[in-house]
Design a protein around this motif. Structure first.
Motif, PDB file in Angstrom:
ATOM      1  N   TYR A  68       0.825  -1.203   0.000  1.00 30.27           N
ATOM      2  CA  TYR A  68       0.000   0.000   0.000  1.00 30.27           C
ATOM      3  C   TYR A  68       0.867   1.263   0.000  1.00 30.27           C
ATOM      4  O   TYR A  68       0.464   2.317   0.497  1.00 30.27           O
ATOM      5  N   ASP A  85      -1.199   7.370   0.677  1.00 30.40           N
ATOM      6  CA  ASP A  85      -0.777   8.154   1.831  1.00 30.40           C
ATOM      7  C   ASP A  85      -1.747   7.829   2.968  1.00 30.40           C
ATOM      8  O   ASP A  85      -2.821   8.425   3.091  1.00 30.40           O
ATOM      9  N   THR A  86      -1.367   6.856   3.765  1.00 29.93           N
ATOM     10  CA  THR A  86      -2.280   6.349   4.790  1.00 29.93           C
ATOM     11  C   THR A  86      -2.567   7.393   5.865  1.00 29.93           C
ATOM     12  O   THR A  86      -3.672   7.441   6.414  1.00 29.93           O
ATOM     13  N   GLU A  87      -1.594   8.236   6.186  1.00 29.99           N
ATOM     14  CA  GLU A  87      -1.811   9.267   7.192  1.00 29.99           C
ATOM     15  C   GLU A  87      -2.795  10.316   6.683  1.00 29.99           C
ATOM     16  O   GLU A  87      -3.663  10.788   7.441  1.00 29.99           O
ATOM     17  N   ASN A 111       8.936   0.906   2.222  1.00 25.41           N
ATOM     18  CA  ASN A 111       8.674   2.022   3.123  1.00 25.41           C
ATOM     19  C   ASN A 111       9.949   2.864   3.215  1.00 25.41           C
ATOM     20  O   ASN A 111      10.906   2.635   2.460  1.00 25.41           O
ATOM     21  N   GLN A 168     -10.587   4.813   6.388  1.00 24.23           N
ATOM     22  CA  GLN A 168      -9.870   3.572   6.708  1.00 24.23           C
ATOM     23  C   GLN A 168      -9.178   3.051   5.456  1.00 24.23           C
ATOM     24  O   GLN A 168      -9.729   3.081   4.363  1.00 24.23           O
ATOM     25  N   ASN A 178      -3.918   1.649   8.723  1.00 26.03           N
ATOM     26  CA  ASN A 178      -3.695   2.988   9.281  1.00 26.03           C
ATOM     27  C   ASN A 178      -4.518   3.141  10.551  1.00 26.03           C
ATOM     28  O   ASN A 178      -5.344   2.276  10.885  1.00 26.03           O
ATOM     29  N   THR A 179      -4.277   4.205  11.271  1.00 27.01           N
ATOM     30  CA  THR A 179      -4.997   4.456  12.518  1.00 27.01           C
ATOM     31  C   THR A 179      -5.548   5.871  12.480  1.00 27.01           C
ATOM     32  O   THR A 179      -4.946   6.767  11.890  1.00 27.01           O
ATOM     33  N   CYS A 187      -5.127   9.809   4.518  1.00 21.10           N
ATOM     34  CA  CYS A 187      -6.454   9.184   4.539  1.00 21.10           C
ATOM     35  C   CYS A 187      -7.034   9.186   5.942  1.00 21.10           C
ATOM     36  O   CYS A 187      -8.213   9.500   6.147  1.00 21.10           O
ATOM     37  N   ALA A 188      -6.198   8.856   6.928  1.00 20.48           N
ATOM     38  CA  ALA A 188      -6.673   8.866   8.313  1.00 20.48           C
ATOM     39  C   ALA A 188      -7.124  10.261   8.724  1.00 20.48           C
ATOM     40  O   ALA A 188      -8.126  10.416   9.443  1.00 20.48           O
TER      41      ALA A 188
END
Length: 337
Positions: free
Chosen positions: A78, A82-84, A213, A92, A330-331, A86-87
Motif C-alpha cells: 500500500y 498516503d495512509t496518514e 517504506n 480507513q 492505518n490508525t 487518509c486517516a
C-alpha cells in the motif's frame, strides 16, 4: 453503496466483487492511471474505493473523497496510498495481506532456477537457430542448483515460502529479517544473518520479500552491491523501489551482480530509455542471458486474480454490513458507516 475502482485492471463485469458485495452495489469502473483523469465529482460520490496498484492516493486525492469510508487495496502493498492523509480525512485503509501467496514465492524461485540453469538462454538460442543453437554451452552463469546458498531478505509469509522451496531443491538457505523473534532461525532450521551486508556477502542467490517504506527504499544500492559475493543472482519479486536501478546496472556491468530477475520497477511500465533497459531490449552481448524481466506478474494466476478481488471487496462488506474493520493498515478517527 457506490464503489469506485479508479485503476481497474480487468474488462467486463466485476463478478468477483459482486460475489462478495451483492447485486445492490453500484460499481464505477474507471481505467485511469492518474487521479487527474477522474473528475472531482466521481471521487466525491464514492462510498468506498477498491484500489489496484497503478493509482496514487495523495493528500489531494484523499480530500476529494468526501463521502468515502474505506479504501481497500487489491493486494498486499500500500505504498502508493498516503495512509496518514487518509486517516486525517477519516478514511480507513485496508489491504489483502493473506491471499494465496504461493504464486509469488514459486515465481521468485523459478526466476532463480531459470538463471541458474540457463533455461531462457537455451530457448532463445535454439529458437534463433535450431541447428546452430543446439549446444549445451552458452548460458553465462550456468550453475548446479544443489549446494547454492539462497538468501532471503524479509522472511515473512512469502519469504518463508520461497526459502522452503529453495531448500527443497537442495540449496542452503539463510535470511536477514531484523523484525522476527529470537529463535526463529532455530524453528526454521535456517541460518540467520545480523545484517543485510552479511547475507549479501554469503549468498549466491538473494530474493527480496520486504514491504516498501522509508526504511527499505533503495534497500539495494551501491553500498549493498559492493558488499555482494561476486556473481550474486538478485531476484526482486516484491516492490520496485527496493532496488536502485542505477546501482543494479553498475553491478551487472561490473559482474558483481551475475544476473537478475526483476518483476517490479519504481515506474511501471519502466522507462525503456534507461540505459539498463535499453541494453536489455537491444539484447546487448554483455547482458544477454543475465537478466529476466516480467511485468509485475509474480502474484498472478486466474485463481489469485479472483481471490484478491473478492477478499478486497470483503473488507468493504465487513465494514458496511457487519461494522467490522478488517486488515486495517492505518490508525485514526474514522468516519462512521
Amino acid at each position: 453503496m457506490r464503489i469506485l475502482v479508479p485503476d481497474t485492471q480487468f474488462e467486463g463485469e466485476p463478478l468477483a466483487e459482486r460475489e462478495a458485495l451483492g447485486d445492490s452495489v453500484t460499481f464505477d469502473l474507471q481505467y485511469a492511471r492518474t487521479a487527474e483523469e477522474i473528475g472531482d465529482n466521481v471521487w466525491a460520490a464514492a462510498d468506498a474505493v477498491l484500489l489496484w496498484h497503478v493509482m496514487d492516493i495523495t493528500p489531494e486525492v484523499a480530500k476529494k473523497l468526501t463521502n468515502c469510508r474505506i479504501i481497500s487495496r487489491i493486494g498486499i502493498g500500500y505504498d502508493r496510498i498516503d495512509t496518514e492523509a487518509c486517516a486525517a480525512e477519516g478514511i480507513q485503509v485496508s489491504n489483502v495481506p493473506a491471499y494465496d501467496m504461493s504464486d509469488v514465492a514459486t515465481t521468485a524461485v523459478t526466476l532463480a532456477l531459470n538463471l541458474l540453469r540457463g533455461v531462457v538462454t537455451y530457448n532463445d538460442r535454439v529458437r534463433a537457430d535450431i541447428v546452430g543453437g543446439w549446444s549445451w554451452d552458452g548460458p553465462p552463469i550456468l550453475r548446479r542448483v544443489r549446494g547454492q546458498k539462497f538468501g532471503v531478505v524479509g522472511c515473512g509469509r512469502i519469504g518463508t515460502m520461497a526459502a522452503l522451496r529453495a531448500r527443497a531443491f537442495g540449496m542452503e538457505v539463510g535470511y536477514f529479517d531484523p523484525y522476527l523473534p529470537v529463535g526463529h532461525d532455530i524453528t526454521m532450521e535456517m541460518q540467520r544473518f545480523g545484517s543485510l551486508e552479511e547475507l549479501l556477502g554469503w549468498a549466491d542467490v538473494v530474493t527480496l520479500h520486504t514491504p516498501l517504506n522509508d526504511e527499505t527504499w533503495n534497500l539495494i544500492g551501491m553500498p549493498q552491491v559492493a558488499a555482494m559475493k561476486p556473481g550474486l543472482i538478485l531476484i526482486n519479486a516484491a516492490r520496485g523501489g527496493l532496488i536502485d536501478i542505477d546501482a543494479l546496472e553498475v553491478g551487472l556491468r561490473s559482474g558483481q551482480i551475475g544476473a537478475c530477475g526483476i518483476d517490479a520497477f519504481t515506474q511501471e511500465p519502466p522507462d525503456p530509455n534507461h540505459p539498463l533497459l535499453a541494453a536489455f531490449n537491444a539484447r546487448e552481448d554483455w547482458l544477454d542471458g543475465r537478466m529476466i524481466v516480467i511485468p509485475h506478474a509474480t502474484w498472478y494466476s486466474p485463481e489469485t486474480f479472483n481471490d484478491i478481488r473478492r477478499e478486497a471487496a470483503e473488507n468493504i462488506r465487513g465494514l458496511f454490513e457487519d461494522g467490522v474493520r478488517r486488515n486495517v493498515v492505518n490508525t485514526g478517527d474514522f468516519r462512521d458507516v
